[in-house]
Design a protein around this motif. Structure first.
Motif, mmCIF file in Angstrom:
data_model
loop_
_atom_site.group_PDB
_atom_site.id
_atom_site.type_symbol
_atom_site.label_atom_id
_atom_site.label_comp_id
_atom_site.label_asym_id
_atom_site.label_seq_id
_atom_site.Cartn_x
_atom_site.Cartn_y
_atom_site.Cartn_z
ATOM 1 N N UNK A 130 0.944 -1.062 -0.130
ATOM 2 C CA UNK A 130 0.078 0.260 0.102
ATOM 3 C C UNK A 130 0.937 1.327 -0.180
ATOM 4 N N UNK A 131 0.197 1.985 -0.589
ATOM 5 C CA UNK A 131 1.575 3.755 -0.505
ATOM 6 C C UNK A 131 0.472 4.411 -0.125
ATOM 7 N N UNK A 132 1.675 5.018 0.370
ATOM 8 C CA UNK A 132 1.040 6.531 2.452
ATOM 9 C C UNK A 132 1.756 7.224 1.417
ATOM 10 N N UNK A 133 1.056 7.925 1.830
ATOM 11 C CA UNK A 133 1.563 9.714 0.819
ATOM 12 C C UNK A 133 2.524 10.371 1.535
ATOM 13 N N UNK A 134 3.047 11.214 1.026
ATOM 14 C CA UNK A 134 3.631 12.029 1.736
ATOM 15 C C UNK A 134 3.105 12.840 3.122
ATOM 16 N N UNK A 135 3.507 13.868 4.375
ATOM 17 C CA UNK A 135 3.207 14.644 4.967
ATOM 18 C C UNK A 135 3.041 16.025 4.066
ATOM 19 N N UNK A 136 1.935 17.226 3.818
ATOM 20 C CA UNK A 136 2.101 18.174 3.215
ATOM 21 C C UNK A 136 3.227 19.296 3.212
ATOM 22 N N UNK A 137 4.164 18.648 4.767
ATOM 23 C CA UNK A 137 5.346 19.837 5.104
ATOM 24 C C UNK A 137 6.381 18.878 3.190
ATOM 25 N N UNK A 138 5.932 17.174 3.388
ATOM 26 C CA UNK A 138 7.439 16.852 2.645
ATOM 27 C C UNK A 138 7.045 16.794 1.280
ATOM 28 N N UNK A 139 5.581 16.921 0.992
ATOM 29 C CA UNK A 139 5.550 16.958 -0.483
ATOM 30 C C UNK A 139 5.986 18.194 -0.745
ATOM 31 N N UNK A 140 5.463 19.477 0.268
ATOM 32 C CA UNK A 140 6.585 20.899 -0.393
ATOM 33 C C UNK A 140 7.585 20.698 -0.820
ATOM 34 N N UNK A 234 10.572 10.739 1.855
ATOM 35 C CA UNK A 234 9.833 10.182 1.076
ATOM 36 C C UNK A 234 9.370 8.766 1.572
ATOM 37 N N UNK A 235 10.054 8.720 2.356
ATOM 38 C CA UNK A 235 10.100 7.187 3.211
ATOM 39 C C UNK A 235 9.307 7.021 4.320
ATOM 40 N N UNK A 236 8.567 5.927 3.907
ATOM 41 C CA UNK A 236 7.855 5.257 4.939
ATOM 42 C C UNK A 236 8.325 4.598 6.045
ATOM 43 N N UNK A 237 7.281 4.895 7.169
ATOM 44 C CA UNK A 237 7.700 5.431 8.517
ATOM 45 C C UNK A 237 7.749 3.163 8.549
ATOM 46 N N UNK A 238 8.649 3.153 9.512
ATOM 47 C CA UNK A 238 8.563 1.630 9.907
ATOM 48 C C UNK A 238 10.027 1.275 9.179
ATOM 49 N N UNK A 239 10.404 1.626 8.003
ATOM 50 C CA UNK A 239 11.253 0.755 6.895
ATOM 51 C C UNK A 239 12.508 0.347 7.995
#
Length: 358
Positions: A130-140, A234-239
């Motif tokens: 499943x894709x986990x979207x980055x936070x709004x701050x990360x996207x900016x 961009x790295x999902x948490x928990x990796x």
């Protein structure tokens, strides 16, 4: 081809309906399997209204839908966010994995319709992540960092043109002046976007702390730290750290077969090229000025590694160090990167000798 007929690749799966969406800058081609048969392909505009139409189409399915998109940068980002917010399971697949999957299916042709069908089969057959979207701050921050990277490349190209123009007397002066104005414009844009990116970081305490940790690494400056932070967000948490290395494409790729084929081990490069680029210059500076990383670099060369192999391994070691720094909220400590007793101390400076004048 009868699009509503059962596919020769069909997999009997009663838990969900697989769906593939081929994304382009104008259109979305949707391939959905439902009720044990393939539904006719549907095409929607790649606009906010088109995204809502795709969502309504998928909501007609009796079973939950699993959507597979190919990573296409910004073209598919809004659609992925729309589906995720509507609680539709979305997977953003690696383009290389999809390409090899299509080859395994003996898919010889390529167009948007066939690509959507391949993505649907990918969703049906392959493990779903499943894709986990980055936070709004990360996207900016990522958007600004990627733009800075593009501007840096354009400015480097313009500087090369300026150098070439300076060597030719046949070119008119206006060409050199125009290239110089272009360089100045790009330089001002880089400075302006860098300030904006730093404001994004300072507005978020967690990002500010991680940026501070990155700046504690010898070889990481304000610009390289900005690019590193943006790509790491961009790295999902928990990796774990091995997944970090694989995400960066720095994991080794072995190529052996039987007793005769033994190619050199290379990195896979099946990951984020922007993260590898962001690690390159810090690693190059660190092996010159950070004693522990320099010792590690020289240690690898002593074992027969080439300079490029040793530098790539140093990039991977640096990524390991960043993972530990973020996990334990600690500043960089070279002793934890490479054992202190293995570091060659610098040669002592000889005492100045007294010289007697004759």
């Amino acid at each position: 081809m009868n699009k509503s007929a059962a596919s020769p690749w069909a997999v009997n799966n009663s838990a969900f309906n697989p769906c593939g969406i081929e994304v382009s800058h104008l259109t979305l081609v949707v391939a959905l399997r439902g009720h044990d048969h393939d539904q006719p392909l549907r095409e929607f505009p790649n606009t906010p209204k088109g995204h809502q139409a795709v969502l309504r189409f998928l909501n007609r399915s009796v079973l939950p839908v699993r959507v597979c998109l190919e990573s296409t940068g910004l073209y598919g980002l809004d659609l992925a966010l729309c589906l995720h917010q509507a609680r539709v399971a979305v997977m953003v697949a690696n383009p290389r994995a999809v390409r090899h999957f299509a080859t395994a299916l003996m898919q010889r042709s390529k167009n948007d319709q066939l690509d959507a069908v391949v993505l649907r089969e990918f969703a049906a057959r392959m493990p779903f992540v499943a894709w986990r979207p980055p936070s709004a701050a990360a996207l900016k921050l990522v958007a600004v960092a990627r733009r800075l990277e593009a501007l840096t490349d354009m400015m480097a190209a313009e500087k090369n043109r300026r150098h070439a123009a300076s060597l030719s007397q046949a070119l008119p002066v206006i060409i050199r002046r125009d290239v110089q104005r272009s360089i100045q414009t790009q330089q001002r844009a880089i400075e302006r976007l860098t300030l904006v990116a730093q404001e994004f970081i300072l507005d978020d305490p967690e990002l500010a702390r991680r940026y501070e940790l990155l700046l504690s690494i010898p070889g990481v400056g304000a610009t390289s730290g900005l690019h590193l932070l943006a790509e790491l967000l961009l790295l999902p948490a928990g990796m774990d750290v091995r997944q970090w290395v694989a995400f960066a494409g720095l994991d080794p790729r072995e190529y052996t077969s039987g007793t005769s084929v033994h190619k050199k081990v290379r990195i896979s490069k099946a990951g984020n090229k922007h993260l590898r680029r962001a690690l390159y210059m810090p690693a190059l500076v660190a092996v010159q000025h950070q004693p522990h990383l320099r010792a590690y670099y020289e240690h690898l060369q002593a074992r027969g590694k080439t300079k490029l192999q040793a530098l790539t391994a140093t990039m991977r070691k640096l990524l390991h160090a960043i993972f530990g720094m973020f996990k334990h909220d600690e500043l960089f400590d070279g002793r934890k990167v490479f054992a202190a007793h293995e570091v060659t101390p610098p040669a002592p400076v000889p005492e100045p000798q007294e010289v007697l004048c004759p």
